[in-house]
Design a protein around this motif. Structure first.
Motif, PDB file in Angstrom:
ATOM      1  N   VAL A   1       0.837  -1.201   0.000  1.00 23.06           N
ATOM      2  CA  VAL A   1       0.000   0.000   0.000  1.00 23.06           C
ATOM      3  C   VAL A   1       0.873   1.253   0.000  1.00 23.06           C
ATOM      4  N   GLN A   2       1.904   1.274   0.816  1.00 22.07           N
ATOM      5  CA  GLN A   2       2.801   2.432   0.833  1.00 22.07           C
ATOM      6  C   GLN A   2       3.492   2.616  -0.512  1.00 22.07           C
ATOM      7  N   LYS A   3       3.790   1.518  -1.190  1.00 21.97           N
ATOM      8  CA  LYS A   3       4.404   1.629  -2.514  1.00 21.97           C
ATOM      9  C   LYS A   3       3.419   2.205  -3.524  1.00 21.97           C
ATOM     10  N   LEU A   4       2.147   1.887  -3.386  1.00 17.47           N
ATOM     11  CA  LEU A   4       1.132   2.483  -4.256  1.00 17.47           C
ATOM     12  C   LEU A   4       0.976   3.969  -3.954  1.00 17.47           C
ATOM     13  N   LEU A   5       0.969   4.322  -2.675  1.00 15.44           N
ATOM     14  CA  LEU A   5       0.860   5.739  -2.320  1.00 15.44           C
ATOM     15  C   LEU A   5       2.032   6.524  -2.880  1.00 15.44           C
ATOM     16  N   ALA A   6       3.225   5.909  -2.870  1.00 15.32           N
ATOM     17  CA  ALA A   6       4.398   6.573  -3.432  1.00 15.32           C
ATOM     18  C   ALA A   6       4.215   6.823  -4.925  1.00 15.32           C
ATOM     19  N   VAL A   7       3.595   5.876  -5.632  1.00 14.32           N
ATOM     20  CA  VAL A   7       3.313   6.034  -7.063  1.00 14.32           C
ATOM     21  C   VAL A   7       2.372   7.215  -7.297  1.00 14.32           C
TER      22      VAL A   7
ATOM     23  N   LEU B   1       1.257  14.655  -4.855  1.00 12.61           N
ATOM     24  CA  LEU B   1       0.476  14.612  -3.621  1.00 12.61           C
ATOM     25  C   LEU B   1       1.364  14.227  -2.441  1.00 12.61           C
ATOM     26  N   GLN B   2       0.734  14.195  -1.266  1.00 15.77           N
ATOM     27  CA  GLN B   2       1.421  13.762  -0.050  1.00 15.77           C
ATOM     28  C   GLN B   2       0.519  12.784   0.717  1.00 15.77           C
ATOM     29  N   LEU B   3       0.060  11.768   0.018  1.00 17.88           N
ATOM     30  CA  LEU B   3      -0.816  10.762   0.627  1.00 17.88           C
ATOM     31  C   LEU B   3      -0.028   9.934   1.634  1.00 17.88           C
ATOM     32  N   LYS B   4      -0.682   9.647   2.752  1.00 13.97           N
ATOM     33  CA  LYS B   4      -0.024   8.848   3.787  1.00 13.97           C
ATOM     34  C   LYS B   4      -0.816   7.600   4.170  1.00 13.97           C
ATOM     35  N   THR B   5      -2.140   7.620   4.008  1.00  5.19           N
ATOM     36  CA  THR B   5      -2.983   6.472   4.390  1.00  5.19           C
ATOM     37  C   THR B   5      -4.019   6.222   3.308  1.00  5.19           C
TER      38      THR B   5
ATOM     39  N   ASP C   1      -6.626   8.856   2.790  1.00  5.45           N
ATOM     40  CA  ASP C   1      -6.275   9.958   1.889  1.00  5.45           C
ATOM     41  C   ASP C   1      -6.629   9.615   0.449  1.00  5.45           C
ATOM     42  N   VAL C   2      -6.445   8.339   0.068  1.00  8.21           N
ATOM     43  CA  VAL C   2      -6.745   7.913  -1.304  1.00  8.21           C
ATOM     44  C   VAL C   2      -8.234   8.008  -1.573  1.00  8.21           C
TER      45      VAL C   2
END
Length: 376
Positions: free
Chosen positions: A245-251, A258-262, A265-266
């Motif tokens: 999930v964190q790797k997807l948020l990084a994408v 953006l600065q998505l963390k959880t 946020d998505v």
């Protein structure tokens, strides 16, 4: 007596020896042949087993029993002293409470005359200080003669028939090879023993229990059971999803600034909701495949699918891309197009969604990464 493990002298105390692990390629379950002669039934397969295969099958079955065994172990060849498989209920091993499984694989049903010498061996082993007398002694044979079955069903009759053979003065007198002192001690011990400790389960019951193990499909190839429907992902992120999930948020952060963390946020971003939901659905689809495989086939069968997929997509993942999103999409496209080896019995059960989800499992394990500067 079947032989397994290292061969030991008759006077040598046997030692516990593990079952050699087969090569991984030998454990990958192949799809059964769909044409040709009718397949053998599991019982018919067993009739063609070697002595060594019969012991391995017995160990798999014993480990599936509900007894609280601390250790289930094949014993050492010709020096086993009446025990082919020892199932121990304490860390004391055969010096404590244990069950003896005697494997007999003959072309004909096991008869009383073949059982008596094995029973003498276990009594002699106790007298000579090799083992404690097991609390249960189980003959494991593809077929048990009706006469032995009747005796085992009536411990008093079993004991009577045993001593009838024991007192036979013919050439095959039981215990004839024992010293006079040991023979007297064996007789005394046998007279004190409750013969209800001896048993011989029906092969149909053994096979039914063995069918609950992943080993069954490997030993008796046939189409697998229907795969259960895949449940959707839970609303909240589970702990084991954290890395992918964190790797997807990084994408998403890289692509959209953006600065998505959880995952909350998505959900607030309409551009990402659909894509992110599909990735979680794929992850849980692959998770369901893993569980189905674990309950149906040896681990190596599933591992072969995962390994082959990885070898396919890692070449795509290692190419140069401007954005991690491009890398992710190309890897997912490659996975969707990947065809599982048709010889693997899992091939018909693996969907495109599973294959995409496996990419996220690989990312979760640190084997794939979308944004190369991402430290995860």
């Amino acid at each position: 007596m079947v032989e397994a493990g290292n061969v030991a002298d008759e006077d040598t105390e046997p030692v516990f020896q593990g079952i050699p692990e087969p090569c991984s390629s030998q454990m990958v379950l192949l799809a059964p042949a769909m044409q040709g002669a009718p397949q053998l039934t599991p019982r018919q397969y067993l009739y063609h087993y070697s002595d060594d295969e019969w012991e391995e099958f017995t160990v798999e079955w014993v480990r599936a029993l509900q007894w609280p065994y601390v250790l289930v172990q094949r014993m050492g060849g010709s020096g086993d002293r009446g025990a082919d498989v020892a199932a121990c209920l304490t860390r004391q091993g055969t010096n404590g409470d244990w069950h003896c499984y005697q494997c007999k694989h003959y072309s004909e049903p096991l008869r009383p005359s073949e059982a008596w010498p094995e029973m003498v061996k276990i009594f002699a082993a106790k007298v000579q200080g090799v083992y404690e007398l097991p609390s249960r002694y189980i003959f494991v044979a593809p077929r048990i003669s009706s006469s032995l079955s009747r005796h085992l069903a009536n411990p008093a009759t079993l004991k009577k028939e045993f001593f009838k053979a024991w007192n036979n003065e013919g050439a095959k007198k039981l215990g004839a090879g024992l010293s006079p002192g040991d023979r007297a001690a064996v007789e005394s011990l046998a007279r004190e023993t409750d013969f209800s400790m001896f048993a011989a389960p029906d092969i149909a019951w053994i096979l039914d229990l063995h069918s609950s193990t992943p080993h069954h499909a490997r030993r008796f190839p046939k189409p697998l059971k229907e795969r259960p429907a895949v449940e959707g992902p839970p609303a909240d992120q589970r702990e084991h999803e954290a890395v992918y999930v964190q790797k997807l948020l990084a994408v998403y952060n890289e692509k959209f600034g953006l600065q998505l963390k959880t995952i909350r946020d998505v959900r607030d971003d309409a551009r990402l909701q659909g894509h992110f939901t599909r990735q979680r659905e794929a992850f849980y689809s692959a998770e369901a495949l893993r569980v189905f495989a674990r309950e149906s086939v040896p681990d190596e069968t599933y591992t072969a699918v995962e390994k082959d997929l990885y070898e396919t997509v890692v070449e795509v993942e290692e190419l140069e891309y401007e954005l991690g999103f491009e890398r992710l999409q190309n890897v997912l496209k490659s996975a969707a197009e990947y065809k599982v080896n048709s010889g693997n019995i899992l091939a018909p059960y693996v969907t495109a969604q599973d294959r995409k989800g496996l990419c996220h499992h690989l990312a979760n394990d640190g084997r794939l990464t979308w944004c190369k500067e991402d430290p995860l």
